[in-house]
Enzyme design. Structure first.
Site: not given
Ligand code: ACO
Length: 428
Positions: A307, A364
Site C-alpha cells: 500500500h 482489496d
Molecule cells: N508485489 C511484489 N512486489 C511489490 C509489490 C507487490 N504487490 N508491491 C511493492 N513491491 C515491491 C517493489 O517492487 C519494491 O521493491 P524494491 O524495493 O526491491 O524495488 C518495493 O516493494 C516497494 O514498492 P513501491 O512500488 O515503491 O511501493 P509503492 O508505495 O510505490 O506502491 C502499491 C504501493 C502501488 C500499492 C504497490 O504495493 C502495488 O502495486 N501493489 C499491488 C496493487 C494493489 O494491490 N493496489 C491496491 C492498493 S490498496 C487501495 O488502493 C485501496
C-alpha cells in the site's frame, strides 16, 4: 519548533507560516508564495507532498496503521457501529443519537425510489457495459431528474440533497448489476435496514423470497464502513475539485465514481480477482507467481499486496480478514480461486522478500475474496467500493462547500515551445 519556514531564492529570503494539525502534523502554508516571489510556484506531480485542504473528517497515519473517522478508530467503528451511523458521523461530525439515526434512516427511505424513466437510460446500455460506467452515468442523470440546485447556505437544502442521494444510490447500484444479469429492475424494501435492503435489491430472485444471512449482512456492513472515507485520495479529491466550481452534489459524485474506477484506485479489488483467475487458468501454481512477483525483470506484482500509505499494516485489512474467515467458514464455500488466495496469503506472509519490504495483504485483497464468496460478480466489486465511499465523498463535498473553499485550479510549469511565428501550410 519555529512557527515559520524560510525559503531562499537567489539570495532573497521569504518566510512562510507553519500550520500544525490536531495530530501535530506540520504544513508549510505557501498561499502567499507566488505573490511574494513574483511568480515562483511549487511543483509536486501526484501531490505527494501537497495538502490540498484542511479537513476535520478523517485522520490517517500510514506508518502507525491508524485510521480514524472524526476521531473514532476504525476498529471501534467496525465493531460497534453500523454503516448508517458511520455515514452520519462522517457527514455531520458526530455519532447520531437513536432519534437522529431513526430520522436519518426514515428520510433516506423516503427517497429510495428513482424516476422510472431512469430505466430507459439503463435500457440503452449494452449488457456488456461495465457497471462502473453505468453507475457514473446514472448518478449524473439523477441531476436531470432532480434539477433543484442545492443552496449550500441552507442546512435544510443540504440535508435534503444528502438523504436523497443516500436513498437513490443503492437502487442504481442494484440496477447496474441486475441489468447485466437480465433481472427485473425492482425497488427495495423499506422495512429493512440499509445494508439488508442493498443485499435484497441486488440478489432477490423474481420467483422466490430473499432470505437474509446475518453473516453476509455483517460482512458487507463492515466492508462499507471500512471503505467509507480515506481522506484526500484520488476520487475524493476529484469530488472536492469538481464541487469547487460549484457544480452540484450529484455530478461531483459522478466525477468521483469515474476516478474510483481505475485499477490504481478502486479498480484494484477487481484486479485481485482477475489475477487469481489467471493463476488458476495457468494451473494454480502459486509458487510460480510468488517467484514472478519477486523477479525484478518481470513486471508482475501480487495484486492486493502493499500500500502506498500503509507501510506496516493496513488497519482495514486486519479487520476484514476476520470477516473473510467468518464468511468463508459460514458459507462452507469450496472455490479453487479462494484456495489460491489463501495459499498466496500464507506464502507471502512467510516470504522474506515480502517481510523485508513490509508488503502485507491490503483491504482489496480480502474485500475481493468476500465479495466473490457472497456471489457478487467481479465487475461489481468497484461498484461496492463506491457504495461504501459515498458518505465520505458527501462529507468531503459538504465540508469543502461550507468552508467556502476557492475553485481548485492548480498551476503548471510550462515546458513547451516558446513563441514562434505561424508557419503557413506550404512551409510545414
Ligand atoms: N508485489 C511484489 N512486489 C511489490 C509489490 C507487490 N504487490 N508491491 C511493492 N513491491 C515491491 C517493489 O517492487 C519494491 O521493491 P524494491 O524495493 O526491491 O524495488 C518495493 O516493494 C516497494 O514498492 P513501491 O512500488 O515503491 O511501493 P509503492 O508505495 O510505490 O506502491 C502499491 C504501493 C502501488 C500499492 C504497490 O504495493 C502495488 O502495486 N501493489 C499491488 C496493487 C494493489 O494491490 N493496489 C491496491 C492498493 S490498496 C487501495 O488502493 C485501496
Amino acid at each position: 519548533m519555529s512557527d515559520k519556514a524560510t525559503l531562499e531564492i537567489n539570495g532573497e529570503k521569504y518566510e512562510f507560516p507553519l500550520i500544525t494539525g490536531s495530530e501535530n502534523e506540520v504544513a508549510i502554508d505557501v498561499k502567499a508564495l507566488r505573490g511574494a516571489t513574483g511568480g515562483v510556484i511549487t511543483i509536486d506531480p501526484g501531490y505527494k507532498n501537497t495538502g490540498s485542504c484542511e479537513s476535520a473528517i478523517t485522520f490517517l497515519d500510514g506508518e502507525k496503521g491508524i485510521l480514524r473517522y472524526r476521531g473514532y478508530s476504525i476498529e471501534e467503528l467496525a465493531e460497534k457501529a453500523d454503516f448508517l451511523e458511520v455515514a452520519y458521523l462522517l457527514i455531520f461530525g458526530e455519532l447520531p443519537n437513536q432519534e437522529e439515526l431513526d430520522k436519518f434512516h426514515e428520510d433516506i427511505k423516503s427517497h429510495a425510489i428513482v424516476d422510472d424513466d431512469i430505466k430507459k437510460i439503463l435500457d440503452a446500455f449494452p449488457k456488456s457495459a461495465h457497471p462502473m460506467g453505468v453507475l457514473a452515468s446514472l448518478t449524473s442523470a439523477l441531476t436531470a431528474f432532480n434539477p433543484t440546485s442545492v443552496d449550500v447556505n441552507s442546512d435544510e437544502d443540504m440535508y435534503n440533497a444528502i438523504v436523497r442521494i443516500l436513498g437513490k444510490f443503492p437502487v442504481l447500484v442494484a440496477w447496474a448489476m441486475r441489468k447485466k444479469h437480465g433481472l427485473p429492475l425492482d425497488y427495495g424494501d423499506n422495512s429493512l435496514g440499509y445494508v439488508e435492503n442493498v443485499l435484497k435489491m441486488m440478489f432477490k430472485n423474481p420467483t422466490s423470497d430473499y432470505e437474509q444471512n446475518p453473516i453476509l449482512v455483517n460482512a458487507l456492513d463492515k466492508l462499507l464502513i471500512l471503505h467509507a472515507d480515506h481522506e484526500q485520495n484520488c476520487s475524493t479529491s476529484t469530488v472536492r475539485i469538481t464541487g469547487s466550481s460549484h457544480a452540484g452534489l450529484f455530478v461531483s459524485l459522478a466525477a468521483g465514481i469515474s476516478a474510483l474506477w481505475g485499477p490504481l484506485h478502486g479498480g484494484a479489488n477487481q484486479a485481485v480477482l482477475e489475477m487469481l483467475e489467471a493463476i488458476r487458468e495457468d494451473g494454480g501454481d502459486t509458487k510460480k507467481y510468488m517467484a514472478k512477483a519477486k523477479d525484478k525483470s518481470d513486471p508482475f506484482r501480487l495484486m492486493g499486496f502493499g500500500h502506498r500509505v500503509y507501510k506496516n499494516f493496513d488497519p482495514r485489512a486486519k479487520i476484514i480478514k476476520v470477516a473473510a474467515d467468518e464468511v468463508l467458514g459460514d458459507l462452507g464455500v469450496e472455490d479453487p480461486i479462494l484456495d489460491i488466495a489463501k495459499g498466496l496469503e500464507k506464502e507471502a506472509l512467510e516470504d522474506q522478500y515480502f517481510v523485508d519490504r513490509k508488503l502485507y495483504p491490503n483491504v482489496d485483497f480480502y474485500s475481493g475474496i468476500i465479495y466473490r464468496a457472497m456471489g457478487i460478480p467481479t465487475e461489481m466489486f468497484t461498484v461496492m467500493f463506491a457504495l461504501g465511499r459515498l458518505p465520505g465523498w458527501i462529507a468531503q463535498w459538504r465540508e469543502m462547500r461550507l468552508r467556502k473553499e476557492p475553485i481548485g485550479r492548480p498551476r503548471q510549469l510550462y515546458t513547451g515551445e516558446t513563441y514562434r511565428p505561424f508557419k503557413s501550410i506550404d512551409k510545414r
